[in-house]
Design a protein around this motif. Structure first.
Motif, PDB file in Angstrom:
ATOM      1  N   LEU A 288       0.824  -1.261   0.198  1.00 27.68           N
ATOM      2  CA  LEU A 288      -0.072   0.090  -0.029  1.00 27.68           C
ATOM      3  C   LEU A 288       0.826   1.246  -0.046  1.00 27.68           C
ATOM      4  O   LEU A 288       0.587   2.284  -0.764  1.00 27.68           O
ATOM      5  N   MET A 289       1.923   1.289   0.738  1.00 27.89           N
ATOM      6  CA  MET A 289       2.630   2.478   0.890  1.00 27.89           C
ATOM      7  C   MET A 289       3.586   2.610  -0.463  1.00 27.89           C
ATOM      8  O   MET A 289       3.677   3.797  -0.877  1.00 27.89           O
TER       9      MET A 289
ATOM     10  N   PHE B 208      11.775  -1.093 -10.069  1.00 27.59           N
ATOM     11  CA  PHE B 208      12.616  -0.640  -9.365  1.00 27.59           C
ATOM     12  C   PHE B 208      12.021  -0.700  -7.669  1.00 27.59           C
ATOM     13  O   PHE B 208      12.926  -0.841  -6.587  1.00 27.59           O
ATOM     14  N   ALA B 209      10.718  -0.656  -7.655  1.00 28.15           N
ATOM     15  CA  ALA B 209      10.191  -0.835  -6.372  1.00 28.15           C
ATOM     16  C   ALA B 209      10.304  -2.171  -5.488  1.00 28.15           C
ATOM     17  O   ALA B 209      10.791  -2.347  -4.487  1.00 28.15           O
TER      18      ALA B 209
ATOM     19  N   LEU C 251      16.331  -1.256   0.221  1.00 27.62           N
ATOM     20  CA  LEU C 251      17.332  -0.461  -0.142  1.00 27.62           C
ATOM     21  C   LEU C 251      16.778   0.972   0.085  1.00 27.62           C
ATOM     22  O   LEU C 251      15.407   1.425  -0.109  1.00 27.62           O
ATOM     23  N   ARG C 252      16.991   1.673   1.196  1.00 29.14           N
ATOM     24  CA  ARG C 252      16.560   2.915   1.821  1.00 29.14           C
ATOM     25  C   ARG C 252      17.228   4.244   1.604  1.00 29.14           C
ATOM     26  O   ARG C 252      16.941   5.277   1.987  1.00 29.14           O
TER      27      ARG C 252
ATOM     28  N   ALA D 124      11.529   0.983   3.371  1.00 31.76           N
ATOM     29  CA  ALA D 124      11.777   0.084   2.436  1.00 31.76           C
ATOM     30  C   ALA D 124      12.060  -1.254   2.917  1.00 31.76           C
ATOM     31  O   ALA D 124      12.988  -1.276   3.747  1.00 31.76           O
ATOM     32  N   GLY D 125      11.476  -2.499   2.630  1.00 38.60           N
ATOM     33  CA  GLY D 125      11.720  -3.714   3.017  1.00 38.60           C
ATOM     34  C   GLY D 125      10.743  -4.538   3.362  1.00 38.60           C
ATOM     35  O   GLY D 125       9.552  -4.170   4.174  1.00 38.60           O
TER      36      GLY D 125
END
Length: 158
Positions: free
Chosen positions: A12-13, A81-82, A90-91, A147-148
């Protein structure tokens, strides 16, 4: 069960981050063209791009068409990429900005496949890439900082 909830939250994010980033990227395209049109010896069509927001406000279906066209043109590469960012957690904001620029450039190349050989399109490509950098930063602010798909480990014994 908590893992599934976390993954659904991340999906969702990612979706919300992408949709907002596309909108901000489109706004930044217009802002960049407006700023560049005030420079001396700017191409004449740069000034025409300043009228784009007025046209999109007067004719809302046109604005929605541009928005959805942008989503179609950048959706697949952005999804790749997402997923890379989520699987490898990867942040880095620089990395998300580069992903945004690459997705924008790829979308531009889908519209004008011969843009690399046409020097008149290089400025447009640079503007689109700049807007992609901004969109990548917005995406990072919404979804990329955390992210993760794996949940962070919380030590409850302490």
């Amino acid at each position: 069960m908590a893992m599934i909830g976390h993954v659904l939250k991340r999906v969702l994010m990612v979706l919300v981050g992408y949709l907002v980033a596309v909108l901000v990227g489109l706004i930044s395209v217009v802002v960049i063209y407006a700023i560049l049109s005030s420079l001396p010896n700017a191409p004449g069509y740069f000034g025409l791009m300043e009228l784009t927001p007025v046209a999109l406000l007067v004719v809302p279906p046109l604005g929605m068409f541009v928005y959805f066209l942008t989503i179609i043109l950048t959706g697949m590469q952005t999804l790749v990429f997402a997923l890379i960012a989520e699987f490898f957690s990867l942040r880095s904001f620089w990395l998300h900005m580069l992903f945004g620029a690459a997705a924008a450039a790829a979308g531009f190349m889908l519209i004008w496949p011969d843009a690399a050989g046409d020097p008149e399109r290089w400025a447009d490509m640079g503007i689109i890439v700049g807007a992609g950098l901004v969109a990548g930063l917005i995406y990072w602010l919404i979804a990329g900082r955390d992210a993760g798909f794996r949940r962070p480990f919380i030590n409850r014994s302490a």
